[in-house]
Design an enzyme around this catalytic site. Structure first.
Site, PDB file in Angstrom:
ATOM      1  N   PHE A 180      67.860 -24.559  45.260  1.00 53.74           N
ATOM      2  CA  PHE A 180      67.115 -25.360  46.238  1.00 53.74           C
ATOM      3  C   PHE A 180      67.115 -24.621  47.569  1.00 53.74           C
ATOM      4  CE2 PHE A 180      66.337 -29.344  48.780  1.00 53.74           C
ATOM      5  CZ  PHE A 180      65.103 -29.626  48.212  1.00 53.74           C
ATOM      6  N   LYS A 202      58.745  -5.668  39.500  1.00 58.63           N
ATOM      7  CA  LYS A 202      57.348  -6.124  39.417  1.00 58.63           C
ATOM      8  C   LYS A 202      56.489  -5.127  38.637  1.00 58.63           C
ATOM      9  CE  LYS A 202      57.817  -8.837  43.633  1.00 58.63           C
ATOM     10  NZ  LYS A 202      57.825  -8.807  45.098  1.00 58.63           N
ATOM     11  N   GLY A 217      56.705 -15.572  50.918  1.00 56.22           N
ATOM     12  CA  GLY A 217      56.588 -16.765  51.773  1.00 56.22           C
ATOM     13  C   GLY A 217      56.971 -17.987  50.956  1.00 56.22           C
ATOM     14  N   GLU A 277      53.994 -16.894  37.203  1.00 58.16           N
ATOM     15  CA  GLU A 277      52.949 -16.288  38.042  1.00 58.16           C
ATOM     16  C   GLU A 277      53.508 -15.809  39.385  1.00 58.16           C
ATOM     17  OE1 GLU A 277      49.439 -15.832  37.347  1.00 58.16           O
ATOM     18  OE2 GLU A 277      49.798 -14.620  39.126  1.00 58.16           O
ATOM     19  N   LYS A 292      62.271 -12.790  39.321  1.00 58.72           N
ATOM     20  CA  LYS A 292      61.765 -11.610  38.607  1.00 58.72           C
ATOM     21  C   LYS A 292      62.720 -11.099  37.535  1.00 58.72           C
ATOM     22  CE  LYS A 292      61.313 -11.458  42.768  1.00 58.72           C
ATOM     23  NZ  LYS A 292      61.375 -11.201  44.210  1.00 58.72           N
ATOM     24  N   ASP A 303      63.080  -4.332  43.977  1.00 59.96           N
ATOM     25  CA  ASP A 303      62.233  -5.507  43.739  1.00 59.96           C
ATOM     26  C   ASP A 303      60.867  -5.061  43.186  1.00 59.96           C
ATOM     27  OD1 ASP A 303      61.614  -8.485  44.350  1.00 59.96           O
ATOM     28  OD2 ASP A 303      60.009  -7.411  45.388  1.00 59.96           O
ATOM     29  N   VAL A 311      55.147 -11.983  40.678  1.00 56.68           N
ATOM     30  CA  VAL A 311      54.446 -10.833  41.270  1.00 56.68           C
ATOM     31  C   VAL A 311      53.436 -11.373  42.281  1.00 56.68           C
ATOM     32  CG1 VAL A 311      52.973  -8.834  40.825  1.00 56.68           C
ATOM     33  CG2 VAL A 311      54.692  -9.503  39.134  1.00 56.68           C
ATOM     34  N   GLU A 322      64.763 -10.880  49.867  1.00 57.08           N
ATOM     35  CA  GLU A 322      65.726 -11.303  48.850  1.00 57.08           C
ATOM     36  C   GLU A 322      67.048 -11.646  49.524  1.00 57.08           C
ATOM     37  OE1 GLU A 322      64.874 -11.556  45.436  1.00 57.08           O
ATOM     38  OE2 GLU A 322      62.974 -11.311  46.472  1.00 57.08           O
TER      39      GLU A 322
HETATM   40  N1  LIG Z   1      60.740 -16.265  49.120  1.00 56.70           N
HETATM   41  C1  LIG Z   1      59.723 -15.572  48.616  1.00 56.70           C
HETATM   42  O1  LIG Z   1      58.813 -15.168  49.333  1.00 56.70           O
HETATM   43  C2  LIG Z   1      59.672 -15.283  47.153  1.00 56.70           C
HETATM   44  C3  LIG Z   1      58.475 -14.817  46.595  1.00 56.70           C
HETATM   45  C4  LIG Z   1      58.408 -14.560  45.226  1.00 56.70           C
HETATM   46  C5  LIG Z   1      59.543 -14.724  44.441  1.00 56.70           C
HETATM   47  N2  LIG Z   1      60.691 -15.147  45.025  1.00 56.70           N
HETATM   48  C6  LIG Z   1      61.871 -15.342  44.175  1.00 56.70           C
HETATM   49  O2  LIG Z   1      62.094 -16.735  44.060  1.00 56.70           O
HETATM   50  C7  LIG Z   1      63.497 -17.013  43.978  1.00 56.70           C
HETATM   51  C8  LIG Z   1      63.886 -17.990  45.066  1.00 56.70           C
HETATM   52  O3  LIG Z   1      63.531 -17.449  46.311  1.00 56.70           O
HETATM   53  P1  LIG Z   1      63.948 -18.197  47.659  1.00 56.70           P
HETATM   54  O4  LIG Z   1      63.222 -17.524  48.749  1.00 56.70           O
HETATM   55  O5  LIG Z   1      63.870 -19.667  47.475  1.00 56.70           O
HETATM   56  O6  LIG Z   1      65.482 -17.758  47.725  1.00 56.70           O
HETATM   57  P2  LIG Z   1      66.660 -18.471  48.561  1.00 56.70           P
HETATM   58  O7  LIG Z   1      67.709 -17.449  48.687  1.00 56.70           O
HETATM   59  O8  LIG Z   1      66.106 -19.144  49.750  1.00 56.70           O
HETATM   60  O9  LIG Z   1      67.126 -19.623  47.568  1.00 56.70           O
HETATM   61  C9  LIG Z   1      67.790 -19.402  46.368  1.00 56.70           C
HETATM   62  C10 LIG Z   1      68.694 -20.585  46.137  1.00 56.70           C
HETATM   63  O10 LIG Z   1      69.263 -20.454  44.853  1.00 56.70           O
HETATM   64  C11 LIG Z   1      70.597 -20.889  44.929  1.00 56.70           C
HETATM   65  N3  LIG Z   1      71.356 -20.237  43.853  1.00 56.70           N
HETATM   66  C12 LIG Z   1      71.669 -18.934  43.756  1.00 56.70           C
HETATM   67  N4  LIG Z   1      72.373 -18.719  42.630  1.00 56.70           N
HETATM   68  C13 LIG Z   1      72.506 -19.913  42.011  1.00 56.70           C
HETATM   69  C14 LIG Z   1      73.137 -20.356  40.829  1.00 56.70           C
HETATM   70  N5  LIG Z   1      73.824 -19.519  40.043  1.00 56.70           N
HETATM   71  N6  LIG Z   1      73.068 -21.662  40.505  1.00 56.70           N
HETATM   72  C15 LIG Z   1      72.406 -22.537  41.304  1.00 56.70           C
HETATM   73  N7  LIG Z   1      71.796 -22.187  42.448  1.00 56.70           N
HETATM   74  C16 LIG Z   1      71.831 -20.895  42.793  1.00 56.70           C
HETATM   75  C17 LIG Z   1      71.092 -20.457  46.300  1.00 56.70           C
HETATM   76  O11 LIG Z   1      72.195 -21.232  46.721  1.00 56.70           O
HETATM   77  C18 LIG Z   1      69.856 -20.657  47.146  1.00 56.70           C
HETATM   78  O12 LIG Z   1      69.840 -21.930  47.777  1.00 56.70           O
HETATM   79  C19 LIG Z   1      64.192 -15.648  44.069  1.00 56.70           C
HETATM   80  O13 LIG Z   1      64.472 -15.215  42.761  1.00 56.70           O
HETATM   81  C20 LIG Z   1      63.149 -14.756  44.716  1.00 56.70           C
HETATM   82  O14 LIG Z   1      63.259 -13.415  44.293  1.00 56.70           O
HETATM   83  C21 LIG Z   1      60.769 -15.448  46.346  1.00 56.70           C
HETATM   84  N1  LIG Z   2      61.447 -10.450  48.526  1.00 60.86           N
HETATM   85  C1  LIG Z   2      60.185 -10.406  47.856  1.00 60.86           C
HETATM   86  C2  LIG Z   2      59.727 -11.792  47.545  1.00 60.86           C
HETATM   87  C3  LIG Z   2      58.528 -11.808  46.655  1.00 60.86           C
HETATM   88  O1  LIG Z   2      58.848 -11.416  45.345  1.00 60.86           O
HETATM   89  C4  LIG Z   2      59.182  -9.704  48.748  1.00 60.86           C
HETATM   90  O2  LIG Z   2      59.472  -9.500  49.930  1.00 60.86           O
HETATM   91  O3  LIG Z   2      58.109  -9.355  48.253  1.00 60.86           O
END
Ligand SMILES: NC(=O)c1ccc[n+]([C@@H]2O[C@H](COP(=O)([O-])OP(=O)(O)OC[C@H]3O[C@@H](n4cnc5c(N)ncnc54)[C@H](O)[C@@H]3O)[C@@H](O)[C@H]2O)c1
Ligand SMILES: N[C@@H](CCO)C(=O)O
Length: 352
Positions: A11, A227, A325, A152, A128, A223, A155, A212
């Site tokens: 979350f 992808k 984002g 989706e 990913k 990363d 990437v 990340e």
């Molecule tokens: N933020 C972006 O722009 C974006 C874009 C594409 C993909 N992603 C991917 O989406 C995922 C989430 O991104 P985000 O920005 O919300 O990251 P974030 O770091 O804000 O949130 C991740 C959450 O997962 C929780 N977490 C981590 N390990 C855990 C576990 N073992 N059990 C339960 N909870 C756990 C953490 O406490 C944290 O609150 C990541 O894998 C990231 O690579 C993010």
């Molecule tokens: N950390 C990644 C999130 C999207 O996968 C980025 O900056 O592109």
């Protein structure tokens, strides 16, 4: 009217943004999309967990402070991250998995996906690791259990790339792609073009929710490597592992390098690419490349990403849009759920 019960695993920025969209738009989706979403479980390593089969209030979830154990403030909540119980037993139809990407072995997120799929629950994820490192196994598991495994957002965030290329470019014979596939590194390079130092630019990308948990993955190219593996395996029918992709990042680029490029009407970009060779093998790389300003990818700035597919029948087809984002990525989870709903609706109509 269809109502899908949803569990949020992780979350942080992305799933919190999804909860926000649900709080604001669920009623609108009823008419526009033909379904509503009810959150029945949330679990997070840092915040704890909460379950309620009758539904949790999405707006209250979004107001929860980002403090350790905060889920305990909600009725029935606990400081413990009861991941397995939430995934297996909270009554969800769909698991939205958005925990940290582990670029080495994809765990524990891969196990979270396995638990859900084995229990006959659909999985939507932006992570990913599970796809790049265990995609074939998880897709087969989903098929065996007659559920969907959708990713989706793995990437280019909410920008449609995987389904667009698989569905709308089917038959065009994709032979390769090159792209800017990491929002953080592109944002950092753009900031450095404006004179900001590397470390400050990375801090800004973290504050904006692009990076990340460990931003080394962004700037070292790891990363993008995930992808490239995902796109190559999906679209070029490759069977790449991360070890098949040569990888270097942007950390060695200095403000001087960037200034010299500007002087030469060029820009440094971190490019992920894969190409089918004449013998059928796939070569793939991640590396900073100096692009002249008239290259189509040179003008892609900030957290925007772009990928250019080469196909036999169309030549180059380029898609650009947000690459990172919180809300943009939450939209990717919504688009996966829409896809699940549309597939289910088609199946029902077919069976009538
Ligand atoms: N933020 C972006 O722009 C974006 C874009 C594409 C993909 N992603 C991917 O989406 C995922 C989430 O991104 P985000 O920005 O919300 O990251 P974030 O770091 O804000 O949130 C991740 C959450 O997962 C929780 N977490 C981590 N390990 C855990 C576990 N073992 N059990 C339960 N909870 C756990 C953490 O406490 C944290 O609150 C990541 O894998 C990231 O690579 C993010
Ligand atoms: N950390 C990644 C999130 C999207 O996968 C980025 O900056 O592109």
């Amino acid at each position: 009217m269809t109502e899908y019960k949803l569990a949020l695993v992780g979350f942080g920025g992305v799933n919190r943004a999804l909860a926000q969209l649900i709080a604001e738009r669920n009623q609108q989706w009823k008419t526009e999309l033909g379904f509503t979403l009810k959150i029945v479980g949330v679990t997070d390593l840092f915040l704890g967990s909460v379950m309620n089969r009758h539904g949790l209030d999405a707006a209250s979830l979004t107001r929860l402070p980002a403090t350790q154990g905060a889920m305990a403030q909600l009725p029935g909540g606990t400081v413990d991250a009861l991941n397995e119980t939430v995934i297996k037993d909270c009554g969800a139809d769909i698991i939205a998995e958005a925990t940290f990407t582990n670029p080495v072995d994809g765990e524990p997120a891969t196990s979270f996906c396995r638990w859900a799929l084995e229990r006959g629950k659909h999985v939507v994820t932006t992570n990913k690791g599970p796809i790049a490192l265990h995609g074939a196994e998880l897709k087969a598991l989903a098929q065996r259990n007659n559920v969907a495994f959708e990713y989706e957002g793995s990437v280019m965030s909410g920008t449609p790339v995987i389904r667009l290329a698989k569905q709308s470019l089917a038959g065009s014979v994709i032979t390769g792609f090159e792209g800017i596939l990491n929002g953080t590194s592109n944002f950092v390079l753009t900031c450095m073009e404006g004179g900001l130092g590397f470390a400050e630019a990375v801090s800004q990308a973290q504050a904006l929710g692009y990076a990340e948990a460990d931003p080394t993955a962004d700037v070292a190219g790891h990363d993008v490597r995930l992808k490239v593996v995902i796109l190559a395996n999906e679209l070029l029918d490759a069977k790449l592992t991360i070890n098949d992709v040569t990888c270097s990042g942007i950390a060695s680029l200095s403000l001087d390098d960037i200034e010299k490029a500007r002087h030469d009407n060029a820009r440094w970009k971190l490019i992920g690419a894969a190409t089918r060779q004449a013998d059928g093998s796939i070569s793939a790389s991640v590396e900073p490349r100096l692009l002249s300003n008239d290259h189509p990818l040179a003008s892609i700035s900030g957290a925007t990403n772009a990928v250019s597919f080469t196909s036999e029948l169309l030549g180059a087809v380029t898609v650009s849009g947000p690459g990172a984002g919180r809300t943009e990525t939450a939209f990717a989870l919504l688009s996966d759920i829409i896809h699940i709903h549309q597939s289910a609706t088609r199946k029902q109509e077919h069976n009538q």
